[in-house]
Design a protein around this motif. Sequence first.
Motif, PDB file in Angstrom:
ATOM      1  N   THR A   1       0.815  -1.221   0.000  1.00 21.72           N
ATOM      2  CA  THR A   1       0.000   0.000   0.000  1.00 21.72           C
ATOM      3  C   THR A   1       0.848   1.270   0.000  1.00 21.72           C
ATOM      4  OG1 THR A   1      -0.133   0.106   2.424  1.00 21.72           O
ATOM      5  CG2 THR A   1      -1.800  -1.228   1.275  1.00 21.72           C
ATOM      6  N   LEU A   2       2.161   1.107   0.072  1.00 20.02           N
ATOM      7  CA  LEU A   2       3.027   2.299   0.157  1.00 20.02           C
ATOM      8  C   LEU A   2       3.092   3.009  -1.181  1.00 20.02           C
ATOM      9  CD1 LEU A   2       5.981   0.867   2.278  1.00 20.02           C
ATOM     10  CD2 LEU A   2       4.053   2.270   3.072  1.00 20.02           C
ATOM     11  N   SER A   3       3.082   4.312  -1.123  1.00 19.00           N
ATOM     12  CA  SER A   3       3.149   5.135  -2.329  1.00 19.00           C
ATOM     13  C   SER A   3       4.552   5.094  -2.929  1.00 19.00           C
ATOM     14  CB  SER A   3       2.769   6.577  -1.991  1.00 19.00           C
ATOM     15  OG  SER A   3       3.024   7.435  -3.087  1.00 19.00           O
ATOM     16  N   SER A   4       4.616   5.046  -4.254  1.00 18.93           N
ATOM     17  CA  SER A   4       5.904   5.068  -4.950  1.00 18.93           C
ATOM     18  C   SER A   4       6.309   6.486  -5.339  1.00 18.93           C
ATOM     19  CB  SER A   4       5.822   4.198  -6.205  1.00 18.93           C
ATOM     20  OG  SER A   4       4.837   4.704  -7.103  1.00 18.93           O
ATOM     21  N   ASP A   5       5.503   7.473  -4.974  1.00 18.02           N
ATOM     22  CA  ASP A   5       5.800   8.857  -5.327  1.00 18.02           C
ATOM     23  C   ASP A   5       6.691   9.553  -4.307  1.00 18.02           C
ATOM     24  OD1 ASP A   5       4.235   8.625  -7.594  1.00 18.02           O
ATOM     25  OD2 ASP A   5       2.410   9.247  -6.542  1.00 18.02           O
ATOM     26  N   GLN A   6       7.080   8.830  -3.272  1.00 19.00           N
ATOM     27  CA  GLN A   6       7.880   9.466  -2.227  1.00 19.00           C
ATOM     28  C   GLN A   6       8.774   8.436  -1.551  1.00 19.00           C
ATOM     29  OE1 GLN A   6       4.799  10.929   0.380  1.00 19.00           O
ATOM     30  NE2 GLN A   6       4.678   9.008   1.518  1.00 19.00           N
ATOM     31  N   TYR A   7       9.800   8.965  -0.845  1.00 17.26           N
ATOM     32  CA  TYR A   7      10.634   8.110  -0.012  1.00 17.26           C
ATOM     33  C   TYR A   7       9.930   7.840   1.311  1.00 17.26           C
ATOM     34  CZ  TYR A   7      14.782   8.560  -2.960  1.00 17.26           C
ATOM     35  OH  TYR A   7      15.665   8.478  -3.997  1.00 17.26           O
ATOM     36  N   HIS A   8      10.243   6.692   1.873  1.00 15.90           N
ATOM     37  CA  HIS A   8       9.730   6.308   3.184  1.00 15.90           C
ATOM     38  C   HIS A   8      10.940   6.133   4.098  1.00 15.90           C
ATOM     39  CE1 HIS A   8       5.682   5.618   1.524  1.00 15.90           C
ATOM     40  NE2 HIS A   8       6.351   5.188   0.446  1.00 15.90           N
ATOM     41  N   TYR A   9      10.848   6.679   5.315  1.00 18.50           N
ATOM     42  CA  TYR A   9      12.008   6.749   6.198  1.00 18.50           C
ATOM     43  C   TYR A   9      11.764   5.974   7.491  1.00 18.50           C
ATOM     44  CZ  TYR A   9      13.321  10.607   3.148  1.00 18.50           C
ATOM     45  OH  TYR A   9      13.628  11.370   2.052  1.00 18.50           O
ATOM     46  N   SER A  10      12.847   5.374   8.003  1.00 15.92           N
ATOM     47  CA  SER A  10      12.805   4.684   9.280  1.00 15.92           C
ATOM     48  C   SER A  10      12.949   5.691  10.419  1.00 15.92           C
ATOM     49  CB  SER A  10      13.956   3.672   9.366  1.00 15.92           C
ATOM     50  OG  SER A  10      15.196   4.375   9.508  1.00 15.92           O
ATOM     51  N   MET A  11      12.826   5.223  11.633  1.00 16.44           N
ATOM     52  CA  MET A  11      13.180   6.030  12.786  1.00 16.44           C
ATOM     53  C   MET A  11      14.704   6.236  12.778  1.00 16.44           C
ATOM     54  SD  MET A  11      10.334   6.662  14.416  1.00 16.44           S
ATOM     55  CE  MET A  11      10.852   7.084  16.084  1.00 16.44           C
ATOM     56  N   SER A  12      15.173   7.303  13.392  1.00 14.96           N
ATOM     57  CA  SER A  12      16.609   7.549  13.451  1.00 14.96           C
ATOM     58  C   SER A  12      17.261   6.644  14.499  1.00 14.96           C
ATOM     59  CB  SER A  12      16.894   9.016  13.775  1.00 14.96           C
ATOM     60  OG  SER A  12      16.344   9.381  15.023  1.00 14.96           O
ATOM     61  N   PHE A  13      18.565   6.368  14.292  1.00 17.50           N
ATOM     62  CA  PHE A  13      19.282   5.515  15.238  1.00 17.50           C
ATOM     63  C   PHE A  13      20.751   5.956  15.277  1.00 17.50           C
ATOM     64  CE2 PHE A  13      19.527   3.548  11.098  1.00 17.50           C
ATOM     65  CZ  PHE A  13      20.834   3.099  10.998  1.00 17.50           C
ATOM     66  N   GLY A  14      21.426   5.628  16.357  1.00 19.17           N
ATOM     67  CA  GLY A  14      22.836   5.988  16.516  1.00 19.17           C
ATOM     68  C   GLY A  14      23.021   7.438  16.932  1.00 19.17           C
ATOM     69  N   ASP A  15      24.249   7.768  17.359  1.00 17.09           N
ATOM     70  CA  ASP A  15      24.550   9.129  17.811  1.00 17.09           C
ATOM     71  C   ASP A  15      24.372  10.159  16.711  1.00 17.09           C
ATOM     72  OD1 ASP A  15      25.143   8.101  20.269  1.00 17.09           O
ATOM     73  OD2 ASP A  15      27.324   8.051  19.958  1.00 17.09           O
ATOM     74  N   GLN A  16      24.635   9.773  15.458  1.00 19.39           N
ATOM     75  CA  GLN A  16      24.497  10.709  14.337  1.00 19.39           C
ATOM     76  C   GLN A  16      23.098  10.731  13.733  1.00 19.39           C
ATOM     77  OE1 GLN A  16      27.254   8.559  14.481  1.00 19.39           O
ATOM     78  NE2 GLN A  16      28.514  10.222  15.314  1.00 19.39           N
ATOM     79  N   LYS A  17      22.181   9.977  14.336  1.00 21.28           N
ATOM     80  CA  LYS A  17      20.782   9.961  13.890  1.00 21.28           C
ATOM     81  C   LYS A  17      20.659   9.471  12.441  1.00 21.28           C
ATOM     82  CE  LYS A  17      19.506  13.736  17.013  1.00 21.28           C
ATOM     83  NZ  LYS A  17      19.014  12.794  18.039  1.00 21.28           N
ATOM     84  N   TRP A  18      21.263   8.315  12.183  1.00 26.78           N
ATOM     85  CA  TRP A  18      21.145   7.693  10.868  1.00 26.78           C
ATOM     86  C   TRP A  18      19.689   7.301  10.604  1.00 26.78           C
ATOM     87  CZ3 TRP A  18      25.361   7.642   7.815  1.00 26.78           C
ATOM     88  CH2 TRP A  18      26.613   7.770   8.419  1.00 26.78           C
TER      89      TRP A  18
END
Length: 265
Positions: free
Chosen positions: A184-201
């Motif tokens: 169901t995810l749209s292909s018109d945009q990026y989808h992002y995870s939660m940030s992790f690590g000290d540098q907020k990857w």
Amino acid sequence: MDTQLFIEGNILTGRDAPPSHYLFKIESFSLLSKAPLPKYTSNQFDAGGYKWKLSLYPSGDKQKDGEGFISIYLALTETSSFSSGWDVNVVFNFFILDQLQNKYIVVQEWIERRYHAMKTEWGITKFIDLEMFHNPLKGYLIDDTCVFGAEVFVVKSTFKGERLSMVKEPTTYFYTWKVSNFSTLSSDQYHYSMSFGDQKWQFGFNPRGVGEGKGSYISLYLFIPASSIPDSTKLFVNFILRVKDQMNGKDFLFQSTFIMCTQIF
């Protein structure tokens, strides 16, 4: 009023006004010349927005073939706070007081010198012949007292370069991102995870692909926010992207090493 003298091939100018930036009066010069230390360093003084010191060799800088002369140098101090790649271009001159005429004598060699991390001191090894200096008719040494001076003019300064800092034991981060309702995810945009690590990857992906992979691949990226690290920083990163095979345990792996800038990767 300025006067000109001609001494041993050098044109010397005498003037009434003292040096603008520093005067260095030495009393009991004979005792200083017999002291075990080869040089005397003055107190710190300001000129052109920087900190300086004079170094005087009363018996000459013997390591630079200055024996038989007085040697004098100008050192730039407090450079530890300068950014890498700094340099300061300076025009300076040294003076000695002719006490008989009450005039400050300067050798006319207004040459621009470049100060930088590997060269923080410039000067004149053979500033004045000791025989001439001790001649009472010249007026440089009267009652065992003499006066030196300096003027310093900063032409320009630049601070450029970069600093490389390597981490011996870098931190390794592990992060698992479970994506639900993939179809169901749209292909018109990026989808992002939660940030992790000290540098907020973050992971980012497009379910239908972008660029050359559009329509045939999933596009998966590793991101870092520009706000997480200082400007113009580069990161040497070794990473593994893994897509888990939930049926057979044969995960798909992509491993790479990059030098990353403070942008999205």
